[in-house]
Design a protein around this motif. Structure first.
Motif, PDB file in Angstrom:
ATOM      1  N   ALA A 328     -72.279 -83.085  96.261  1.00  0.00           N
ATOM      2  CA  ALA A 328     -71.731 -84.552  96.164  1.00  0.00           C
ATOM      3  C   ALA A 328     -72.769 -85.622  96.352  1.00  0.00           C
ATOM      4  O   ALA A 328     -73.076 -86.924  96.289  1.00  0.00           O
ATOM      5  CB  ALA A 328     -71.439 -85.295  97.007  1.00  0.00           C
ATOM      6  N   PHE A 329     -74.423 -85.307  96.793  1.00  0.00           N
ATOM      7  CA  PHE A 329     -75.512 -86.182  97.439  1.00  0.00           C
ATOM      8  C   PHE A 329     -76.455 -85.743  96.764  1.00  0.00           C
ATOM      9  O   PHE A 329     -77.077 -84.484  97.382  1.00  0.00           O
ATOM     10  CB  PHE A 329     -75.689 -86.388  99.071  1.00  0.00           C
ATOM     11  N   VAL A 330     -76.759 -86.310  95.695  1.00  0.00           N
ATOM     12  CA  VAL A 330     -78.416 -85.304  95.286  1.00  0.00           C
ATOM     13  C   VAL A 330     -78.661 -86.132  95.460  1.00  0.00           C
ATOM     14  O   VAL A 330     -78.473 -88.229  94.716  1.00  0.00           O
ATOM     15  CB  VAL A 330     -77.916 -84.837  93.907  1.00  0.00           C
ATOM     16  N   ASP A 352     -83.022 -83.630  94.031  1.00  0.00           N
ATOM     17  CA  ASP A 352     -83.469 -82.693  95.467  1.00  0.00           C
ATOM     18  C   ASP A 352     -81.668 -83.263  96.362  1.00  0.00           C
ATOM     19  O   ASP A 352     -81.102 -83.797  95.826  1.00  0.00           O
ATOM     20  CB  ASP A 352     -84.025 -83.501  96.241  1.00  0.00           C
ATOM     21  N   GLU A 353     -81.195 -82.528  97.900  1.00  0.00           N
ATOM     22  CA  GLU A 353     -80.481 -82.946  97.911  1.00  0.00           C
ATOM     23  C   GLU A 353     -81.101 -84.350  98.695  1.00  0.00           C
ATOM     24  O   GLU A 353     -81.465 -84.388  99.556  1.00  0.00           O
ATOM     25  CB  GLU A 353     -79.614 -81.390  99.616  1.00  0.00           C
ATOM     26  N   GLY A 354     -79.599 -84.968  98.535  1.00  0.00           N
ATOM     27  CA  GLY A 354     -79.712 -86.304  98.717  1.00  0.00           C
ATOM     28  C   GLY A 354     -79.393 -86.104 100.123  1.00  0.00           C
ATOM     29  O   GLY A 354     -78.231 -85.419 100.710  1.00  0.00           O
ATOM     30  N   PRO A 355     -79.769 -87.139 101.018  1.00  0.00           N
ATOM     31  CA  PRO A 355     -78.643 -87.867 102.724  1.00  0.00           C
ATOM     32  C   PRO A 355     -77.192 -87.963 102.405  1.00  0.00           C
ATOM     33  O   PRO A 355     -77.223 -88.678 101.910  1.00  0.00           O
ATOM     34  CB  PRO A 355     -79.677 -88.916 103.376  1.00  0.00           C
ATOM     35  N   ARG A 356     -76.678 -87.216 103.358  1.00  0.00           N
ATOM     36  CA  ARG A 356     -75.192 -87.644 103.538  1.00  0.00           C
ATOM     37  C   ARG A 356     -75.184 -88.970 103.912  1.00  0.00           C
ATOM     38  O   ARG A 356     -75.278 -89.168 104.845  1.00  0.00           O
ATOM     39  CB  ARG A 356     -74.826 -86.354 104.794  1.00  0.00           C
ATOM     40  N   VAL A 357     -74.051 -89.932 102.790  1.00  0.00           N
ATOM     41  CA  VAL A 357     -73.852 -90.910 103.274  1.00  0.00           C
ATOM     42  C   VAL A 357     -72.331 -91.280 103.217  1.00  0.00           C
ATOM     43  O   VAL A 357     -71.498 -90.758 102.094  1.00  0.00           O
ATOM     44  CB  VAL A 357     -74.767 -91.906 101.837  1.00  0.00           C
ATOM     45  N   GLY A 384     -64.820 -94.281 105.281  1.00  0.00           N
ATOM     46  CA  GLY A 384     -64.819 -92.954 105.921  1.00  0.00           C
ATOM     47  C   GLY A 384     -65.476 -92.147 104.993  1.00  0.00           C
ATOM     48  O   GLY A 384     -65.205 -90.961 105.923  1.00  0.00           O
ATOM     49  N   ASP A 385     -64.608 -91.974 103.094  1.00  0.00           N
ATOM     50  CA  ASP A 385     -65.252 -90.903 102.849  1.00  0.00           C
ATOM     51  C   ASP A 385     -66.640 -90.329 102.620  1.00  0.00           C
ATOM     52  O   ASP A 385     -67.403 -91.748 102.484  1.00  0.00           O
ATOM     53  CB  ASP A 385     -64.284 -91.545 101.295  1.00  0.00           C
ATOM     54  N   ALA A 386     -66.952 -89.874 101.944  1.00  0.00           N
ATOM     55  CA  ALA A 386     -68.426 -89.645 101.618  1.00  0.00           C
ATOM     56  C   ALA A 386     -68.834 -90.558 100.531  1.00  0.00           C
ATOM     57  O   ALA A 386     -68.057 -90.001  99.384  1.00  0.00           O
ATOM     58  CB  ALA A 386     -68.330 -88.497 101.258  1.00  0.00           C
ATOM     59  N   PHE A 387     -70.312 -91.112 100.668  1.00  0.00           N
ATOM     60  CA  PHE A 387     -70.640 -91.626  98.767  1.00  0.00           C
ATOM     61  C   PHE A 387     -70.059 -90.378  97.408  1.00  0.00           C
ATOM     62  O   PHE A 387     -71.454 -89.466  97.783  1.00  0.00           O
ATOM     63  CB  PHE A 387     -71.356 -92.428  99.287  1.00  0.00           C
ATOM     64  N   ASN A 388     -69.419 -90.997  96.268  1.00  0.00           N
ATOM     65  CA  ASN A 388     -69.292 -90.349  95.481  1.00  0.00           C
ATOM     66  C   ASN A 388     -69.969 -91.134  94.353  1.00  0.00           C
ATOM     67  O   ASN A 388     -68.656 -92.174  94.011  1.00  0.00           O
ATOM     68  CB  ASN A 388     -68.479 -89.799  95.638  1.00  0.00           C
ATOM     69  N   ARG A 389     -70.743 -91.124  93.378  1.00  0.00           N
ATOM     70  CA  ARG A 389     -70.895 -92.013  92.172  1.00  0.00           C
ATOM     71  C   ARG A 389     -70.092 -92.171  91.204  1.00  0.00           C
ATOM     72  O   ARG A 389     -69.639 -92.902  90.855  1.00  0.00           O
ATOM     73  CB  ARG A 389     -72.589 -91.465  91.669  1.00  0.00           C
ATOM     74  N   ARG A 420     -74.730 -94.793 106.879  1.00  0.00           N
ATOM     75  CA  ARG A 420     -73.725 -95.701 106.042  1.00  0.00           C
ATOM     76  C   ARG A 420     -74.502 -96.534 105.182  1.00  0.00           C
ATOM     77  O   ARG A 420     -74.977 -96.971 104.932  1.00  0.00           O
ATOM     78  CB  ARG A 420     -73.410 -96.898 107.915  1.00  0.00           C
ATOM     79  N   THR A 421     -72.832 -96.196 103.940  1.00  0.00           N
ATOM     80  CA  THR A 421     -72.919 -97.948 103.246  1.00  0.00           C
ATOM     81  C   THR A 421     -71.214 -98.193 103.063  1.00  0.00           C
ATOM     82  O   THR A 421     -70.651 -97.930 103.293  1.00  0.00           O
ATOM     83  CB  THR A 421     -72.970 -96.623 102.224  1.00  0.00           C
ATOM     84  N   VAL A 422     -72.605 -99.876 102.501  1.00  0.00           N
ATOM     85  CA  VAL A 422     -71.212-100.610 102.336  1.00  0.00           C
ATOM     86  C   VAL A 422     -70.871-100.600 101.016  1.00  0.00           C
ATOM     87  O   VAL A 422     -72.171-101.601 100.233  1.00  0.00           O
ATOM     88  CB  VAL A 422     -71.462-102.113 103.194  1.00  0.00           C
TER      89      VAL A 422
END
Length: 846
Positions: A328-330, A352-357, A384-389, A420-422
């Motif tokens: 989910a995070f690349v 690359d596997e990106g950091p979990r946001v 609160g969910d994992a960021f998913n494009r 964390r992202t907004v």
């Protein structure tokens, strides 16, 4: 000596008010030589502000010494509050006297002379407001805000003069006197350094337009510096999407004309050489991803013309593929290696596997009418969910599909922590109410008119209300519908319909009948998956059909002698058939065309009765479009089936199917193919399908043909025995039990300025309506035509032979609402069809 010291102290404070605060400490230091403590603090000159409030800003209090540094800071603090126009400190014996002059309170904010911008627009921009503090600095800041607003609208010569009118109780009226000045347009846009593309082509790629008389609906021909920066980016995108990897804008200069009314804009550019894609590769160390498999998914081929947009498209494709594989995070970074000798660009996508946001917060902005929860419930992500494009893109499409917003953008910004992202969802409201008007001209019929009113976002809650009162030459409709998209706060839509209509198909084009229908229905709908949904419905209605009275003369054996006899003067609509007891000496009978005494009465007469229809049905939808508004890929599919006969008097089984596919070809050109078909069959009886339940096509459903202009029809042929000449008389449309229509449409550029809001599309439509049951087909009837006195025969044409039309549709997003013009040319038809070459429709939104 004390008086002298006090005078010196006040002088130092006066200098401090002018910017020399540092001298207060010197005066106070001089005071400190005399020592002493502050016995009390006396506040003078205050009118609205209590003395305790003034004392709270001081850094000294009774019992403290007369400390110069602390008095200096106290003076600065009082000025910094913005509450006072003047402040002075004085020593009276052992008392500290604080003299203040309060800033006035704003009573009203007025605007005078502003014609280009209304008061409400200006009030939104300025900070000054009634009951606020009046200060010169704040007023000057508001002047600059107003001038910036005028510059954005193209009025660089605007002038703003602030004035104030003193009132009692230390109040003022703040007045901004404004001179709008002329609109500063763009006299010419020039390009230097362009060899491949002409100035005219480059002008079409940017937003700014040259000022012309016909651009009175647009503001893009006004000079705006911020828009100029956007134009630079658009030029870069245009050239890079056409292979010019090294393109750059050297400068963009705006020069004021000598008359100071317009600007000359000059772009100096370096086109560079045209490049092609070289080697395309993917590099990743992630276990579940295969480099070669991912490389095959990249929509770029070596030797293909370099396009910057293809890089972004490839990143989206690889991100989606990685998400399917469980990542989910690349982090995908394209490395571009340009070779000037071969004019190729080698691209390597490093994964690359990106950091979990995680999503810290979701902000909804711009929804001035629609409630937040209406937007949030369409999002596929939550706080609160994992960021998913991928889910973010789906959320944007779902919000757009509501039809409430002109534009929807989703952006991300850093949150309170690195992981964390907004997420900011910005929407632009558009009118969701609609007052629609449709009209058309037929080749043989009169002017058609239709009106309706609807609101798709009631009170911003997403509820849909349709209160349609439609009146046209043929129909009067009252249709009330209400839909709650989230019934009981569940992912379930529910609605109720109440309707009544009267249709007059008495003209020769239709079946010579009139209907009155009244009924109600309920419906529910729910999603089956992300792209499929199911809707269930039930409808109960009463239909009353009356075949138009038409007098004929028959003999005692029920044979037709003469048709189309004039009605008696007292005839009226919906009267009962004339009884068969009117005779004359020649044993002839005057009867209605539906009288049972007439052996060859029309099959439509069997529908002349009042019946109850109890109908249950469903609709299955499958939507895989990439965009719900202007799709360039994907398809949608709909299947509806209804069964009448669960109670009631009518029994039939009806199926409707619609499927469409879309394909973007190049920018501004999109192809679509649509197929619709339907069938209706009786069950449980041998009475066939009543005429009001059959399919009638034409008008908006089949361009080039009039409403009910194609399909089964009753015709009459009048034959002259001497010359053999035949006269065709089109009779009533009978409708059909089967229809199929295929539509191919291609949107094309029309080379008109974009601000006109005019789009065009070529279309080809082919299909037919036909297939009646034997019981609904009239036998040939021979009679004498009353107009010519020649022999004639009545026939029923029911074959579903192919019809086709082609033409162009013009769509204009006018200031009054969207308008559509259809120009058609018939390619294939039957001789008895009714056609039209032009139709237009429009609607006004609110």
């Amino acid at each position: 000596m004390r008086t002298f010291i006090a005078a010196t102290f006040l002088a130092m404070l006066s200098i401090a008010f002018g910017g020399g605060f540092g001298t207060v400490s010197q005066a106070s230091a001089q005071e400190s030589e005399f020592g002493g403590a502050i016995r009390s603090i006396i506040v003078e000159g205050n009118q609205r502000i209590e003395a305790r409030t003034v004392e709270s800003y001081l850094l000294v209090e009774p019992g403290d010494s007369f400390d110069g540094e602390r008095l200096d800071l106290s003076l600065k603090t009082l000025f910094a509050t913005g509450l006072f126009a003047d402040v002075s400190l004085d020593r009276r014996g052992q008392d500290l006297v604080v003299r203040v002059v309060e800033n006035p309170i704003i009573n009203r904010v007025l605007f005078e002379g502003n014609n280009a911008l209304d008061d409400d627009k200006l009030r939104e921009e300025v900070q000054a407001a009634p009951r606020g503090i009046f200060t010169a600095a704040r007023v000057q800041a508001d002047v600059q805000r107003i001038l910036e607003l005028y510059r954005q609208s193209g009025r660089f010569a605007a002038n703003v003069e602030p004035q104030y009118k003193p009132l009692d109780q230390n109040r003022v009226d703040l007045i901004f006197t404004i001179e709008d000045g002329p609109v500063t347009g763009v006299r010419a846009i020039n390009f230097i350094g362009n060899e491949v593309y002409s100035d005219r082509r480059l002008r079409s790629e940017i937003v700014t337009r040259q000022s012309r008389l016909w651009r009175f609906f647009s503001s893009n021909d006004n000079y705006d510096p911020s828009r100029l920066e956007f134009d630079r980016e658009l030029l870069r995108q245009f050239y890079q999407n056409n292979g010019y990897y090294d393109f750059r804008v050297i400068s963009a200069v705006a020069d004021l004309t000598p008359d100071q009314e317009d600007f000359y804009i000059t772009f100096t550019i370096d086109e560079g050489d045209q490049y092609e894609f070289g080697e395309i590769s993917v590099e990743t160390a992630l276990e579940k991803l295969n480099n070669d498999a991912l490389a095959r998914l990249v929509p770029i081929q070596p030797g293909e013309l370099y396009q910057g947009d293809l890089i972004e498209s490839s990143i989206d494709t690889l991100t989606f593929a990685a998400g399917v594989a469980g990542y989910a995070f690349v982090d995908i970074r394209p490395r571009l290696d340009a070779d000037p000798e071969t004019n190729t660009v080698n691209v390597t996508f490093a994964i690359d596997e990106g950091p979990r946001v995680y999503i810290e917060r979701i902000n909804i902005e711009g929804n001035t009418q629609t409630l937040d929860r209406v937007v949030r419930r369409e999002l596929r992500i939550s706080e609160g969910d994992a960021f998913n494009r991928v889910l973010l893109d789906r959320s944007r499409n779902r919000v757009r599909a509501l039809g409430f917003f002109k534009d929807v953008t989703i952006t991300e910004s850093p949150g309170s922590e690195p992981d964390r992202t907004v997420v900011d969802v910005t929407v632009e409201e558009q009118p969701t109410g609609e007052l629609s008007f449709a009209a058309g001209f037929s080749s043989t019929d009169s002017f058609l008119l239709d009106l309706s009113v609807s609101q798709r976002n009631l009170r911003g809650r997403g509820q849909s209300v349709v209160a349609r009162v439609s009146a046209s030459e043929r129909q009067q409709i009252v249709d009330l519908r209400f839909t709650e998209p989230r019934f009981l706060d569940r992912n379930l839509s529910a609605g109720v319909d109440v309707f009544a209509n009267a249709s007059d198909f008495s003209d020769i084009q239709f079946g010579g009948f009139e209907t009155e229908t009244i009924g109600a229905g309920v419906r529910v709908g729910f999603p089956l998956s992300e792209s499929t949904s199911l809707g269930l419905r039930y409808r109960l209605q009463q239909d009353d059909i009356n075949v138009n009275d038409s007098n004929i003369i028959i003999d005692s054996n029920g044979q037709l002698l003469t048709s189309a006899v004039e009605d008696p003067p007292d005839s009226n609509r919906f009267r009962q058939p004339i009884e068969s007891d009117i005779t004359d000496p020649d044993n002839q009978f005057l009867v209605d065309i539906c009288d049972p005494a007439f052996l060859f009465r029309d099959t439509t007469c069997r529908s002349e009765r009042k019946e109850i229809s109890s109908i249950v049905g469903y609709t299955f939808r499958w939507d895989r479009r990439n965009d719900p508004i202007a799709p360039t890929r994907g398809f949608d599919f709909s299947l509806s089936q209804d069964v009448a006969g669960v109670g009631g008097d009518v029994q039939y089984f009806r199926t409707d199917l619609t499927a469409s596919t879309y394909r973007g070809i190049i920018k501004g050109v999109r192809a679509s193919l649509r197929l619709s078909a339907g069938t209706i069959e009786p069950w449980g009886n041998d009475e066939g399908i009543r005429i009001n339940n059959r399919f009638f096509k034409g008008g908006n459903s089949f361009r080039g043909f009039d409403v009910a202009g194609l399909g089964p029809r009753e015709i009459s042929r009048v034959v002259n025995p001497e010359t053999g000449e035949q006269i065709l008389r089109r009779g009533r449309a009978l409708g059909g039990n089967v229809y199929y229509i295929g539509t191919a449409e291609l949107t094309i550029p029309n080379f008109l300025p974009e601000e006109y809001g005019i789009n065009s599309a070529l279309f080809v439509e082919a299909g037919s309506v036909g297939e009646l049951d034997d019981i609904d087909i009239d036998d040939p009837l021979f009679f004498t035509d009353t107009t010519t006195g020649l022999p004639a025969v009545r026939l029923s044409k029911t074959a579903a032979s192919l019809r086709a039309s082609a033409g162009i549709s013009i769509f204009w997003d006018s200031p009054f609402g969207p308008i559509r013009f259809d120009f058609s040319q018939i390619l294939r038809r039957e001789e008895y069809d009714r056609t039209e070459t032009f139709r237009f429709s429009t609607s006004t939104r609110f």
